[in-house]
Design an enzyme around this catalytic site. Sequence first.
Site, PDB file in Angstrom:
ATOM      1  N   HIS A   1      -3.229   7.695   1.570  1.00 39.06           N
ATOM      2  CA  HIS A   1      -3.614   6.280   1.408  1.00 39.06           C
ATOM      3  C   HIS A   1      -4.941   6.056   2.003  1.00 39.06           C
ATOM      4  O   HIS A   1      -5.402   5.986   3.334  1.00 39.06           O
ATOM      5  CB  HIS A   1      -2.575   5.203   2.135  1.00 39.06           C
TER       6      HIS A   1
ATOM      7  N   ASN B   1     -10.248   0.179  -0.841  1.00 38.92           N
ATOM      8  CA  ASN B   1      -8.378   0.660  -0.430  1.00 38.92           C
ATOM      9  C   ASN B   1      -8.561  -0.743  -1.621  1.00 38.92           C
ATOM     10  O   ASN B   1      -7.712  -1.198  -1.762  1.00 38.92           O
ATOM     11  CB  ASN B   1      -8.300  -0.694   1.058  1.00 38.92           C
TER      12      ASN B   1
ATOM     13  N   CYS C   1       0.779  -1.032  -0.629  1.00 40.01           N
ATOM     14  CA  CYS C   1       0.086   0.069   0.033  1.00 40.01           C
ATOM     15  C   CYS C   1       1.012   1.424  -0.359  1.00 40.01           C
ATOM     16  O   CYS C   1       0.599   2.246  -0.253  1.00 40.01           O
ATOM     17  CB  CYS C   1      -1.073   0.212   1.737  1.00 40.01           C
TER      18      CYS C   1
HETATM   19  N1  ACO Z   1     -18.904  -8.366   8.821  1.00 40.85           N
HETATM   20  C1  ACO Z   1     -19.249  -8.242   9.594  1.00 40.85           C
HETATM   21  N2  ACO Z   1     -18.544  -8.570  10.916  1.00 40.85           N
HETATM   22  C2  ACO Z   1     -16.989  -9.332  10.377  1.00 40.85           C
HETATM   23  C3  ACO Z   1     -16.065  -8.321   9.975  1.00 40.85           C
HETATM   24  C4  ACO Z   1     -17.725  -8.509   7.879  1.00 40.85           C
HETATM   25  N3  ACO Z   1     -16.828  -7.904   7.171  1.00 40.85           N
HETATM   26  N4  ACO Z   1     -15.365  -8.822   9.718  1.00 40.85           N
HETATM   27  C5  ACO Z   1     -15.373  -9.071  10.637  1.00 40.85           C
HETATM   28  N5  ACO Z   1     -15.755  -9.454  11.392  1.00 40.85           N
HETATM   29  C6  ACO Z   1     -16.462  -9.719  12.918  1.00 40.85           C
HETATM   30  C7  ACO Z   1     -15.314 -10.739  13.204  1.00 40.85           C
HETATM   31  O1  ACO Z   1     -15.758 -11.892  12.775  1.00 40.85           O
HETATM   32  C8  ACO Z   1     -14.868 -10.137  15.126  1.00 40.85           C
HETATM   33  O2  ACO Z   1     -16.626 -10.791  15.445  1.00 40.85           O
HETATM   34  P1  ACO Z   1     -16.686 -11.720  16.695  1.00 40.85           P
HETATM   35  O3  ACO Z   1     -16.179 -10.291  17.789  1.00 40.85           O
HETATM   36  O4  ACO Z   1     -17.771 -11.703  16.668  1.00 40.85           O
HETATM   37  O5  ACO Z   1     -15.588 -12.676  16.596  1.00 40.85           O
HETATM   38  C9  ACO Z   1     -15.958  -9.157  14.947  1.00 40.85           C
HETATM   39  O6  ACO Z   1     -16.328  -8.172  13.345  1.00 40.85           O
HETATM   40  C10 ACO Z   1     -14.597  -7.728  15.357  1.00 40.85           C
HETATM   41  O7  ACO Z   1     -13.466  -8.242  14.993  1.00 40.85           O
HETATM   42  P2  ACO Z   1     -12.147  -7.386  14.765  1.00 40.85           P
HETATM   43  O8  ACO Z   1     -11.076  -8.059  13.267  1.00 40.85           O
HETATM   44  O9  ACO Z   1     -12.214  -6.949  15.935  1.00 40.85           O
HETATM   45  O10 ACO Z   1     -12.798  -6.042  13.594  1.00 40.85           O
HETATM   46  P3  ACO Z   1     -12.292  -4.612  14.191  1.00 40.85           P
HETATM   47  O11 ACO Z   1     -13.312  -2.926  14.545  1.00 40.85           O
HETATM   48  O12 ACO Z   1     -11.235  -4.094  14.182  1.00 40.85           O
HETATM   49  O13 ACO Z   1     -12.417  -4.111  12.538  1.00 40.85           O
HETATM   50  C11 ACO Z   1     -11.039  -4.167  10.402  1.00 40.85           C
HETATM   51  C12 ACO Z   1     -11.287  -5.058  11.794  1.00 40.85           C
HETATM   52  C13 ACO Z   1     -11.835  -3.244   9.260  1.00 40.85           C
HETATM   53  C14 ACO Z   1     -10.229  -5.008   9.536  1.00 40.85           C
HETATM   54  C15 ACO Z   1     -10.137  -3.091  11.622  1.00 40.85           C
HETATM   55  O14 ACO Z   1      -9.101  -3.592  12.236  1.00 40.85           O
HETATM   56  C16 ACO Z   1      -9.508  -2.547  11.024  1.00 40.85           C
HETATM   57  O15 ACO Z   1      -9.420  -1.248   9.725  1.00 40.85           O
HETATM   58  N6  ACO Z   1      -7.638  -2.681  10.684  1.00 40.85           N
HETATM   59  C17 ACO Z   1      -7.062  -2.074   9.301  1.00 40.85           C
HETATM   60  C18 ACO Z   1      -6.747  -3.083   8.040  1.00 40.85           C
HETATM   61  C19 ACO Z   1      -6.483  -1.501   7.049  1.00 40.85           C
HETATM   62  O16 ACO Z   1      -7.384  -0.797   7.123  1.00 40.85           O
HETATM   63  N7  ACO Z   1      -5.821  -3.064   6.502  1.00 40.85           N
HETATM   64  C20 ACO Z   1      -5.719  -2.288   4.595  1.00 40.85           C
HETATM   65  C21 ACO Z   1      -4.689  -3.113   4.234  1.00 40.85           C
HETATM   66  S1  ACO Z   1      -3.410  -2.420   5.375  1.00 40.85           S
HETATM   67  C22 ACO Z   1      -3.264  -0.598   4.724  1.00 40.85           C
HETATM   68  O17 ACO Z   1      -3.760   0.095   3.711  1.00 40.85           O
HETATM   69  C23 ACO Z   1      -3.073   0.534   6.023  1.00 40.85           C
END
Ligand code: ACO
Length: 323
Positions: A250, A280, A115
């Site tokens: 980004h 993204n 990224c």
């Molecule tokens: N829909 C519904 N529920 C979901 C989904 C979805 N698409 N994905 C995960 N869940 C559930 C999980 O299973 C979990 O359920 P549980 O509590 O029953 O186990 C719950 O939602 C919470 O999951 P988390 O992973 O803790 O959710 P979080 O609040 O951390 O959000 C996310 C996830 C959006 C990926 C977040 O961690 C994030 O934004 N991280 C940054 C990652 C990113 O942006 N990556 C891009 C590439 S890197 C870059 O470009 C910077």
Amino acid sequence: MSAIRSVVRGLGAYLPGRCLTNADLAQMVDTSDDWIVQRTGIRERHIAAEGEVTSDLALAAAKAALADAGLEPGDIDLIVLATSTPDNTFPATAVSVQAGLGITHGAAFDLQAVCSGFVYALATADNFLKSGQYRRCLVIGAETFSRILDWSDRTTCVLFGDGAGALVLEAVRDEADGRGVLTTHLRSDGRFKNKLFVDGGVSSTRSVGYLRMEGREVFRHAVGMITDVIVDAFEATGEDAETIDWFVPHQANRRIIDASAVKLGIAPEKVVITVDRHGNTSAASIPLALAAAHADGRIKRGDLVLLEAMGGGFTWGSALVRW
Ligand code: ACO
């Protein structure tokens, strides 16, 4: 000895025609529009058509950038293309773009920093131009992340999209009005290489593999890394959150963008957001966002534009550009 600056001459972008909404995704995996919007700010993303490859997207963006610059393909002597989703293992996707443009001189190569790819490509091009080795460069970010997504994994497939953006940079000596790339700062730390990766590869599995991510871990590190490298850019130039006109980060996640802007004291109205419409798009996200803000008249000649990215590796970086 007078100094050379890399000045932006043109900008172009391309998005595939097919738009995949959160509602569409909710038909494919156990997710909802509410969950995706609340956690990421993403509402829709574009997906490349069957047979449409990264170089097709890149070529369309490159042609748009050349038209915007009022230049011909023959005016370009360097192509630096950032991608993690190349057409083939080799040759570089950049040479397909070079051939597509009918360019037979100069050089073209790919660069891979996930990224952060576009910021890495911009810094690389800037150094080639400043050294006097090349005259005009197409800096391209192009991705088909849809091809490395596990479409049954709701934790990753909702986050990404396809697209391409391109910038024409020109080496200009003694630019009177201070335009050009003012500073770039690149970082990486391979200790985090397993936090966001693709579980396949030429040398390891002889296969392509799927994107895997520890989302919370990425989130935990993102804001600190992004803001550190922006502080580096401010310190190198004497600019700050007040003097920049536009912050074009980004586009990974709205929450990361907002938290970074708040930490740096950047006013919300200066922040360019396209993650809601594009998802993204990895190395393509910054030039796509730049193109959107240029097309609607926000980014104008003379504006001070701050770019940053963070991604797999981890890699991260910043750039300050006087437009
Ligand atoms: N829909 C519904 N529920 C979901 C989904 C979805 N698409 N994905 C995960 N869940 C559930 C999980 O299973 C979990 O359920 P549980 O509590 O029953 O186990 C719950 O939602 C919470 O999951 P988390 O992973 O803790 O959710 P979080 O609040 O951390 O959000 C996310 C996830 C959006 C990926 C977040 O961690 C994030 O934004 N991280 C940054 C990652 C990113 O942006 N990556 C891009 C590439 S890197 C870059 O470009 C910077």
